[in-house]
Design a protein around this motif. Structure first.
Motif, PDB file in Angstrom:
ATOM      1  N   LEU A 183      19.721 -21.072  35.001  1.00  0.00           N
ATOM      2  CA  LEU A 183      21.132 -21.894  35.208  1.00  0.00           C
ATOM      3  C   LEU A 183      21.762 -21.654  36.550  1.00  0.00           C
ATOM      4  N   ASN A 184      21.749 -20.589  37.076  1.00  0.00           N
ATOM      5  CA  ASN A 184      22.308 -20.633  38.533  1.00  0.00           C
ATOM      6  C   ASN A 184      21.715 -21.458  39.301  1.00  0.00           C
ATOM      7  N   GLN A 185      20.210 -21.523  39.213  1.00  0.00           N
ATOM      8  CA  GLN A 185      19.552 -22.625  40.083  1.00  0.00           C
ATOM      9  C   GLN A 185      19.964 -24.282  39.703  1.00  0.00           C
ATOM     10  N   GLU A 186      19.736 -24.318  38.342  1.00  0.00           N
ATOM     11  CA  GLU A 186      19.699 -25.586  37.656  1.00  0.00           C
ATOM     12  C   GLU A 186      21.181 -26.188  37.890  1.00  0.00           C
ATOM     13  N   ASN A 187      22.348 -25.486  37.807  1.00  0.00           N
ATOM     14  CA  ASN A 187      23.414 -26.164  37.669  1.00  0.00           C
ATOM     15  C   ASN A 187      24.050 -26.293  39.212  1.00  0.00           C
ATOM     16  N   ARG A 188      23.168 -26.141  40.140  1.00  0.00           N
ATOM     17  CA  ARG A 188      23.650 -26.607  41.446  1.00  0.00           C
ATOM     18  C   ARG A 188      23.876 -28.081  41.346  1.00  0.00           C
TER      19      ARG A 188
END
Length: 518
Positions: free
Chosen positions: A301-306
């Motif tokens: 999520l940390n990467q996806e939610n960029r």
């Protein structure tokens, strides 16, 4: 060094005039450049599509002796569910009051139990149109969800009725997409949260956890079809996305890359919704999997939610104490504490949250955040918070010549914008007020949290541009035709003395002289 000319003086900023300076930002040759630094502001103010959001939902039943089971999908319980009230029409004064609190979003959960076994009525569709127009007049946007049971659970609808209702909603969505921030997937199960379905709209695995089945896939496919491609859909559990896009062992898929972002594909539009951010271990199944890989899911999520929106609500604090930190996040209590909440919102790049969840409860997370001193930080940091650092502009330019300038902007928020957004340089004639717009190709959706951007401008001015002195401003308007000239829908930068509430422009506190090209 020469003294700065009077026309360049401005409150709250520092100007440095460098004659013959070769700007590192612009690369201008043999020209006088004025460097300006900008002061930050700590104020909380409304900005489009981010922050706390007031929720609007169907009124609680007058008769509290409810016969059906709480989130009970059994046939016996479903037969007892008889609550069909609609949402009240949105009140423009209540919506306007949100802006005074620094809010720009209304979360509207539409209760459609009345249509569980029949088409949506023309009256209801008109009700939706009216609500969207009220939101538009108030200068806000909506986060919408449709549910066949509200409150206290109850049955959902057969798959054929869900698909029919989505087809009926298509023209309403198309007409009002400008004031739809995004859509919760909804429709399935208790509260439209995509669990405990009475019509097999979601599956259950051997662990008792909700998983996608063919019906839920059909519903997601239909949502992506009827909702305009420029809008995202938030889904309750990350594992649904893993499954939908081919992961069969609960392992996260590859997060969206920059090259895939905002493409209009299903993957690029599938966003995330955590309706239990303070609910205890695993955030009430948000991060649960038989692999016990909460950290892996959070890293996803940390990467996806960029590139996609993260939304949700706090949920309730668990009433049963635990003694084992099952999810390994360091907490077996104090799930609503500031350190834990701030870490979740920052790591998962939250943009907005239901700001009205159980606000009257003595255990409300909002009360804890206010007491412990992090509420204002949360309010200001949800989503994006763009701030000017400095600019480099020429003192003069010729009509028909090249305007060479630049500015630096940083993002102090937790996320970036998730919907289309324009970027313009505005030249405004100080004498006549005439506006010249210079559109830039930079996409603010890629201005990530805690990163700084250098925006370089190299634009040819119109040959017939009137000579005179021009204010230079930055505009970040909504691209929708009905909203692009409305200040409420433009992004305000977090600086002192730069925001023009009447125009929606951000002043660079500078002017340039346009000279005749002869």
């Amino acid at each position: 060094m020469k003294y700065l000319p009077r026309l360049f003086l401005a409150v709250g900023s520092t100007f440095i005039l460098v004659t013959g300076y070769k700007s590192q930002l612009v690369g201008a040759k043999n020209s006088s450049t004025v460097l300006t630094t900008y002061q930050p502001t700590d104020k909380n103010f409304p900005n489009p599509e981010r922050g706390f959001a007031t929720n609007y939902e169907a009124p609680w039943p007058a008769d509290l002796k409810i016969a059906w089971g709480f989130c009970n999908p059994s046939p016996e319980s479903a037969k007892k569910y008889n609550y069909n009230a609609w949402n009240k029409p949105l009140d423009i004064e209540l919506l306007k009051a949100q802006r005074t609190k620094g809010e720009s979003l209304a979360m509207v959960r539409y209760h459609i139990a009345d249509f569980r076994n029949r088409p949506l009525s023309p009256k209801f569709l008109k009700h939706l149109d009216t609500d969207f127009e009220t939101v538009r007049k108030a200068g806000l946007k909506s986060v919408i969800r449709f549910s066949y049971n509200w409150p206290m659970g109850g049955p959902d609808a057969p798959i054929d009725k869900v698909l029919m209702h989505l087809d009926q909603l298509k023209p309403v969505f198309r007409k009002n997409v400008d004031v739809i921030a995004f859509m919760d997937a909804g429709f399935i199960g208790c509260w439209g949260e995509m669990h405990t379905s009475s019509n097999n709209l979601i599956g259950t695995d051997k662990e008792g956890q909700a998983v996608m089945n063919n019906n839920s896939r059909l519903i997601m496919n239909k949502i992506f079809e009827v909702l305009p491609k420029e809008r995202m859909v938030t889904v309750r559990y990350p594992r649904y996305k893993f499954d939908y896009f081919g992961s069969k062992d609960w392992k996260p898929i590859a997060p969206i890359k920059a090259s895939e972002a905002f493409s209009g594909s299903k993957k690029a539009r599938w966003a995330h919704n955590d309706d239990c951010s303070i609910c205890g271990e695993w955030n009430a199944s948000t991060f649960w999997s038989p692999r016990k890989n909460e950290k892996e899911i959070k890293n996803f999520l940390n990467q996806e939610n960029r590139y996609v929106v993260q939304s949700g609500e706090p949920g309730d604090i668990p009433t049963k104490p635990v003694t084992v930190d099952e999810d390994g996040d360091g907490y077996i209590n104090n799930y609503e504490s500031c350190p834990r909440a701030l870490k979740i919102f920052s790591q998962m790049r939250w943009s907005t949250i239901n700001g009205g969840f159980n606000v009257a409860s003595p255990t409300s997370s909002y009360k804890r955040w206010r007491k412990d001193g992090c509420y204002e930080t949360i309010a200001k940091t949800f989503g994006y918070r763009f701030r000017l650092l400095e600019s480099a502009l020429p003192r003069k330019v010729k009509a028909g010549g090249q305007l060479l300038m630049s500015f630096k902007i940083t993002n102090d928020g937790w996320a970036s914008p998730y919907n289309p957004r324009k970027l313009e340089i505005i030249l405004r004639n100080r004498k006549s007020g005439a506006i010249t717009r210079l559109g830039l190709s930079n996409d603010p959706r890629f201005w990530q949290a805690k990163e700084t951007q250098t925006i370089k401008v190299q634009q040819r001015l119109p040959a017939n541009l009137a000579t005179g002195e021009y204010d230079v401003l930055v505009n970040l308007p909504d691209p929708a035709p009905k909203l692009k000239n409305r200040p409420e829908y433009s992004i305000q930068l977090a600086n002192k003395d730069t925001w023009e509430a009447s125009s929606g422009y951000n002043s660079l506190l500078r002017s340039v002289m346009v000279e005749a090209n002869n």
